[in-house]
Structure formats: structure tokens, C-alpha cells
Scaffold this motif. Structure first.
Motif, short mmCIF file in Angstrom:
data_model
loop_
_atom_site.label_atom_id
_atom_site.label_comp_id
_atom_site.label_asym_id
_atom_site.label_seq_id
_atom_site.Cartn_x
_atom_site.Cartn_y
_atom_site.Cartn_z
N ALA A 1 0.82 -1.21 0.00
CA ALA A 1 0.00 0.00 0.00
C ALA A 1 0.85 1.25 0.00
O ALA A 1 2.02 1.23 0.39
N LEU A 2 0.24 2.34 -0.43
CA LEU A 2 0.88 3.66 -0.42
C LEU A 2 0.01 4.62 0.37
O LEU A 2 -1.23 4.57 0.29
N ARG A 3 0.65 5.49 1.12
CA ARG A 3 -0.11 6.50 1.87
C ARG A 3 -0.74 7.51 0.92
O ARG A 3 -0.18 7.83 -0.13
N VAL A 4 -1.92 7.99 1.28
CA VAL A 4 -2.60 9.01 0.48
C VAL A 4 -1.91 10.35 0.72
O VAL A 4 -1.74 10.77 1.87
N THR A 5 -1.50 11.00 -0.34
CA THR A 5 -0.77 12.26 -0.21
C THR A 5 -1.62 13.47 -0.61
O THR A 5 -1.32 14.59 -0.22
N ASP A 6 -2.67 13.25 -1.39
CA ASP A 6 -3.54 14.35 -1.79
C ASP A 6 -4.57 14.63 -0.70
O ASP A 6 -4.90 13.76 0.12
N ALA A 7 -5.09 15.84 -0.70
CA ALA A 7 -6.18 16.16 0.21
C ALA A 7 -7.41 15.34 -0.18
O ALA A 7 -7.68 15.11 -1.36
N VAL A 8 -8.16 14.88 0.82
CA VAL A 8 -9.32 14.03 0.58
C VAL A 8 -10.58 14.75 1.07
O VAL A 8 -10.62 15.25 2.20
N LYS A 9 -11.60 14.78 0.24
CA LYS A 9 -12.87 15.41 0.58
C LYS A 9 -14.01 14.41 0.36
O LYS A 9 -13.93 13.56 -0.51
N LYS A 10 -15.07 14.57 1.15
CA LYS A 10 -16.27 13.78 0.96
C LYS A 10 -17.33 14.68 0.35
O LYS A 10 -17.61 15.77 0.86
#
Length: 271
Positions: free
Chosen positions: A144-153
Motif C-alpha cells: 500500500a501507499l499512503r494518500v498524499t492528496d487532500a481528501v474530501k467527501k
């Protein structure tokens, strides 16, 4: 630590719908080439370099066994272990299940099963070994790779409804590797479960799955722009496939005529 014996399932039974969106006919992305070798060959070949490999099963669309063997280049010929081509099902889970049923029939010993996307041609031996080592600790492991982008719902109105904390989030890759008895059990009991990947099935059955460091280069081929000259390759492939089917149909017709007891020339005309 010695590497335990393991089998590999390469999933290549998908329809490649998104990949073929810009061409007139469906073309399996796994059958096209990158730098002289097909995507499917590249996704499969690194497993041969890992000690402990006991068997390989490659899934493919129903009726595409011959095309799949061609796409594997010489791997089926040089393999000294069981190397099976298995028609898949409608869904990825059905295809993996079909491959597992064939593995159950083999008389070769193995303790773990690696399940890898045939559309991930940039996997390497170190990632395979690292994931297998992690699986021996907990029973299951995924790179797996860590999420680096901002995440929105998003809300149903299309507006941002929530800012999501990305710190615990990861994106997972393949191969995903599991202890044989446990992944068999998970697929036997949770086939109806709606899962995005094999790890979800495994976890739903109550088993533990850990995360190991993935590789940013281990990307999945999804769109036609992911392969250089893919549209040109696709056109050539469609033409060659049509000619092959025409030749096969002509050969079948000739065999049928010969079985009738009369003599015919190469054009199928009675002599």
C-alpha cells in the motif's frame, strides 16, 4: 528466513471496457506491449524469480485461452511448475474463485496464495518478497501507499460535505498474499459479499491482514493513454485477430467438408 512455497493467481479476465473506450472493438490491455513485452507477460514474469513458487493460474475471458497463451509469450513453455489458463467469471471474485478451485486440484504443496492484477506490469521481486514475508506474520498482507492528496467527501448536491483526515488512509496494490487455508475459507464463505479486492473478502471472514510498503511504480494500466502507442497497437491487434478468426473458420469448414468423404480444393470447391 526461508521463503515458504506459494502459488500465484494472475487475474486477466476483465473486459477492459475503460481501456477500449476510444477504439471500435474491445482490446484486452493485458495483450498489448510495453517496451517489447506484453502487459500480461510483465505482470507474470517477476514471480518466476522468487524462490518457492509452486504453481501459477492465469484467468482469462471465456474463449480467449489461445490469445492469453500468446500474450504470455514463452512463460507457459519454460515453466517447470503447473501453469494453468482458467476461464474467469462475470466478476473478478468469480474469476479468483475459479482459479482457487483449480489450485485445490493440484497435488503440489504450497502454503500461501498471491493474487495479482494482470494489468500491473511493473511489479518487482522485492515487492513480492516483502509482501509474502508480511503475510507469514499475520496470515495476509497487501502492499500500500499512503494518500498524499487532500481528501474530501462530497454530498449528493455535488458540494464538499466533509474534510477527511488522510493520515490513516492508504491506497492498496497487488499482489495481495494470504495463507492458503484462510483465503480458501474466506472465498467459500463470503462469495456474496460486495468487496473491492481480495483483502476485503479475507477481512470479512475474520482474518487479519497487514499492510506493507508498496511501490509507486507498481501502477495499474487502466486507460489507453497508460500504454505508449496503444491505439496503433490496438488497431494492429484487431486486424490480426480478425484474420486469425477468419483462418480458423476456414480451417474448420475444410475439416467438416473432408469428413463428408468428398475431395475439395483449398478454396472449398468440390474437385
Amino acid at each position: 528466513m526461508s521463503i515458504p512455497p506459494f502459488a500465484v493467481i494472475i487475474t486477466a479476465a476483465g473486459s477492459s471496457t475503460r481501456f477500449s473506450a476510444s477504439v471500435n472493438e474491445t482490446v484486452k490491455k493485458e495483450y498489448l506491449s510495453i517496451d517489447g513485452h506484453t502487459v500480461l507477460y510483465r505482470a507474470t514474469r517477476p514471480f518466476f524469480n522468487v524462490p518457492g513458487l509452486s504453481a501459477i493460474v492465469v484467468t482469462c475471458p471465456e474463449g480467449s485461452e489461445d490469445e492469453t497463451i500468446v500474450a504470455l509469450e514463452d512463460l507457459a513453455d519454460v515453466a517447470s511448475i503447473p501453469f494453468l489458463i482458467v476461464p474467469g467469471g462475470v466478476t473478478r471474485k468469480e474469476s479468483v474463485k475459479a482459479a482457487m478451485e483449480r489450485l485445490k486440484e493440484l497435488a503440489v504443496p504450497f502454503d500461501y496464495i498471491a493474487i495479482h492484477d494482470g494489468a500491473r506490469p511493473f511489479v518487482d521481486e522485492s515487492l513480492i518478497i516483502r509482501t509474502l514475508a508480511a503475510a507469514t506474520v499475520t496470515g495476509g498482507a497487501v502492499p500500500a501507499l499512503r494518500v498524499t492528496d487532500a481528501v474530501k467527501k462530497m454530498g449528493k448536491d455535488g458540494l464538499i460535505a466533509e474534510n477527511v483526515d488522510r493520515s490513516p488512509l492508504v491506497t492498496v496494490q497487488t499482489p495481495q498474499i494470504f495463507r492458503k487455508a484462510e483465503i480458501f475459507d474466506a472465498y467459500d464463505r463470503y462469495m456474496s459479499f460486495d468487496a473491492d479486492d481480495d483483502a476485503a473478502v479475507f477481512i470479512s471472514a475474520g482474518y487479519s491482514c497487514t499492510v506493507t510498503r508498496g511501490n509507486i511504480e507498481n501502477r495499474k494500466i487502466t486507460y489507453i493513454t497508460d500504454i505508449p502507442d496503444a491505439e496503433k497497437q490496438a488497431e494492429a491487434y484487431i486486424k490480426a485477430r480478425a484474420e486469425g478468426r477468419k483462418s480458423a473458420a476456414a480451417s474448420k469448414r475444410m475439416r467438416e467438408l473432408l469428413q463428408q468423404g468428398d475431395r475439395y480444393d483449398e478454396s472449398g470447391n468440390r474437385e
